[in-house]
Design an enzyme around this catalytic site. Structure first.
Site, short mmCIF file in Angstrom:
data_model
loop_
_atom_site.label_atom_id
_atom_site.label_comp_id
_atom_site.label_asym_id
_atom_site.label_seq_id
_atom_site.Cartn_x
_atom_site.Cartn_y
_atom_site.Cartn_z
N LYS A 22 -79.12 78.12 26.72
CA LYS A 22 -78.51 76.88 27.21
C LYS A 22 -77.63 77.15 28.43
CE LYS A 22 -74.59 75.28 25.22
NZ LYS A 22 -73.43 74.93 26.07
N ASN A 23 -76.77 78.17 28.33
CA ASN A 23 -75.78 78.37 29.38
C ASN A 23 -76.34 79.02 30.64
OD1 ASN A 23 -73.95 77.09 27.83
ND2 ASN A 23 -72.82 78.91 27.20
N ARG A 102 -69.11 69.25 30.51
CA ARG A 102 -68.27 69.90 31.51
C ARG A 102 -69.08 70.62 32.58
NH1 ARG A 102 -63.13 70.58 30.67
NH2 ARG A 102 -63.20 72.29 32.14
N CYS A 126 -60.93 69.43 26.54
CA CYS A 126 -61.94 69.26 25.50
C CYS A 126 -61.43 69.94 24.24
CB CYS A 126 -63.28 69.81 25.92
SG CYS A 126 -63.36 71.59 25.87
N ARG A 131 -58.91 73.78 29.71
CA ARG A 131 -60.00 74.10 30.62
C ARG A 131 -59.82 73.52 32.03
NH1 ARG A 131 -65.52 73.63 27.28
NH2 ARG A 131 -66.23 75.23 28.72
N SER A 173 -63.79 83.53 35.47
CA SER A 173 -64.31 82.23 35.03
C SER A 173 -65.81 82.16 35.27
CB SER A 173 -63.63 81.09 35.80
OG SER A 173 -64.39 79.90 35.68
N VAL A 174 -66.54 81.90 34.20
CA VAL A 174 -68.00 81.76 34.29
C VAL A 174 -68.35 80.59 35.21
CG1 VAL A 174 -70.07 81.20 32.95
CG2 VAL A 174 -68.38 82.79 32.02
N ASP A 316 -68.08 82.65 22.40
CA ASP A 316 -69.07 81.73 21.82
C ASP A 316 -69.66 82.25 20.50
OD1 ASP A 316 -68.60 80.07 23.93
OD2 ASP A 316 -70.43 80.56 25.02
N ILE A 338 -59.84 83.87 25.07
CA ILE A 338 -60.41 83.09 26.19
C ILE A 338 -59.92 81.64 26.16
CG2 ILE A 338 -62.53 82.38 27.38
CD1 ILE A 338 -62.34 85.42 27.26
N ARG A 408 -76.62 69.97 20.74
CA ARG A 408 -76.31 70.31 22.13
C ARG A 408 -76.76 71.73 22.46
NH1 ARG A 408 -70.49 68.63 24.19
NH2 ARG A 408 -71.59 69.24 26.08
#
Ligand code: EPZ
Length: 429
Positions: A22-23, A102, A126, A131, A173-174, A316, A338, A408
């Site tokens: 997903k990411n 986001r 969130c 964030r 930051s990703v 995650d 994080i 999701r």
């Protein structure tokens, strides 16, 4: 709203196919904004977030085609998407859409780079933390974008285009790395991004951008060097396997004392999690097709873990590890470094009989012999799936409400677990 019912106590055995990440899929889809030509993505997972981002990109003018079943495929997993942003018709990403996901804020970089302007809603806080987006904005400003905020929107302009420079990110930051990288590929001259995130999904995006004609080096490190180019072209790219889905199912298998091959994934994407599971006494071995996870008879040993940016233990997977440690033979600690509020699963796990106490950013988990099924709900994706893991070994029935969180990020979770022997079903309402 759908819910999921699990009757706990079944050992998982068999195989589970791992989907595209997903990411990685989300920034890859956004990268289609950078070219007039078609970007073809393979191995795209069927997820609610992918569909929603499709709608958001559609609003900018991106045409999306989804290919059907191919010979040799079972037609359920890994779709091929064609994304074509021939003409960008709207450079505004409205609040109604950005607030629902986001990652859609990351359209900012590509829109400024290609169109010289963008108006993108600030995503807001969130469930897992505040964030902020300051690192994104500082990076884009360093490339020459003029940025202001008005009525909850970021307004960015670069009428003469962006210019490459050296940017030292103040924190890892990703999202900021994705956003600024996508802007920098079309900037004039050279950009050096230091202290960039090096999550595998960043590498996947950079590899795809290079296939589209970008010149990025340093992929897989904290320093990315980008030689700006005038334009990008179409390309075909296959989304890398989902390391978080992999780790989640690995923990589910470990929880039930099962033996499962996770197919289509790679151990190097989650080595830190594999190391932690090894400490916990779970056997993980690479196979020709992926990895095999087994816990045959041995108990779960407690572990002490902190979440860290890649290559550290991923935030995650924090909730899933916590669910597993609820049944460990001893006391574990998990420190979340994080996000400041990513413990929403704790109280729900406690409702299933877990013994967890929280002190600031650290959870102490005292392993218990039995968890007991109950109705539960969670406020984010990874928290929800930790409840699935707990439910798989809870006595009796666990009902997980608000399944849309799971949808999701987990493709057909009940089918994948059900095929390995879990008693799990979706209840539609
Ligand atoms: C990405 O979110 C992931 N999302 C998250 O996955 C993941 O948890 C996170 O990276 C960390 O690995 C996607 O890839 C779509 P960050 P992102 O910017 O990019 C702070 C999931 O469950 N920060 O790396 O939003 C921030 O508050 C999701 O799939 C600033 O202070 O995360 C956080 O504390 C949830 N200013 C830390 O940095 C900024 O401008 C890391 O956030 C940006 C971030």
């Amino acid at each position: 709203m759908d819910s999921i019912r699990i009757a706990g106590g079944k050992r998982l055995t068999g195989t589970i196919p791992i989907s595209g990440a997903k990411n990685a899929t989300l920034p890859l889809m956004i990268a289609s904004l950078l070219t007039e030509e078609t970007l073809t993505l393979e191995n795209v997972p069927a997820l609610a977030d992918v569909k929603l981002l499709g709608d958001i990109l559609g609003n900018h003018g991106v045409d999306i085609t989804v290919s059907g079943k191919r010979s040799g495929e079972d037609g359920r997993y890994g779709k091929r998407f064609g994304l074509c942003a021939k003409e960008i018709v709207d450079t505004t990403a409205p609040y109604e859409l950005v607030s629902r996901m986001r990652a859609s804020f990351w359209v900012l970089g590509p829109l400024i780079a290609r169109m010289g302007e963008a108006r993108v809603s600030m995503p807001g806080g969130c469930a897992i933390g505040t964030r902020p987006v300051d690192i994104h904005l500082k990076g884009l400003e360093a490339l020459g974008a003029q940025i202001s905020t008005d009525a909850g929107y970021v307004i960015a302009n670069a009428p003469k285009g962006l210019t490459g420079t050296r940017i030292l990110f103040p924190g890892i930051s990703v999202g900021a790395t994705h956003n600024v990288l996508m802007a920098a590929v079309l900037a004039k001259g050279e950009t050096i991004l230091e202290n960039a995130a090096m999550e595998p999904e960043i590498g996947d995006l950079a590899t795809c951008l290079n296939a589209m004609g970008a010149r990025i080096s340093g992929i897989g490190t904290h320093t990315l060097k980008i030689e700006g180019v005038k334009e990008l072209h179409g390309a075909t790219h296959s989304v890398l396997p989902d390391r978080i889905e992999t780790g989640t199912y690995a923990m589910a298998v470990a929880m039930t004392g099962g033996d499962v091959e996770l197919v289509g994934t790679r151990a190097d994407l989650l080595q830190s999690a594999i190391d932690v599971m090894g400490e916990a006494g779970i056997e993980i071995t690479p196979t020709n097709n992926g990895i095999r996870v087994a816990r045959n008879g041995a108990g779960i040993k407690p572990v002490n873990v902190e979440t860290r940016p890649f290559p550290g233990f991923p935030t995650d997977l924090q909730a899933q590890l916590m669910a597993l440690m609820c049944r460990a033979e001893g006391v574990s600690t998990i420190r979340e470094t994080i996000f400041e509020n990513r413990f929403m699963h704790v109280q729900e796990l406690v409702r299933l009989g877990a013994d967890i106490s929280l002190d600031g950013d650290t959870a102490t988990i005292r392993g218990v012999e039995t968890l007991t099924g109950a109705p539960v709900m969670a406020t984010d994706l990874r928290a929800s799936v930790s409840l699935v893991i707990a439910g798989l070994m809870a006595e009796g029935e666990t009902i997980i409400n608000r399944v849309y969180h799971l949808d999701r990020g987990f493709e057909r979770i009940e089918e994948k677990l059900g095929r390995c022997g879990a008693v799990i079903e979706r209840l539609s309402s």
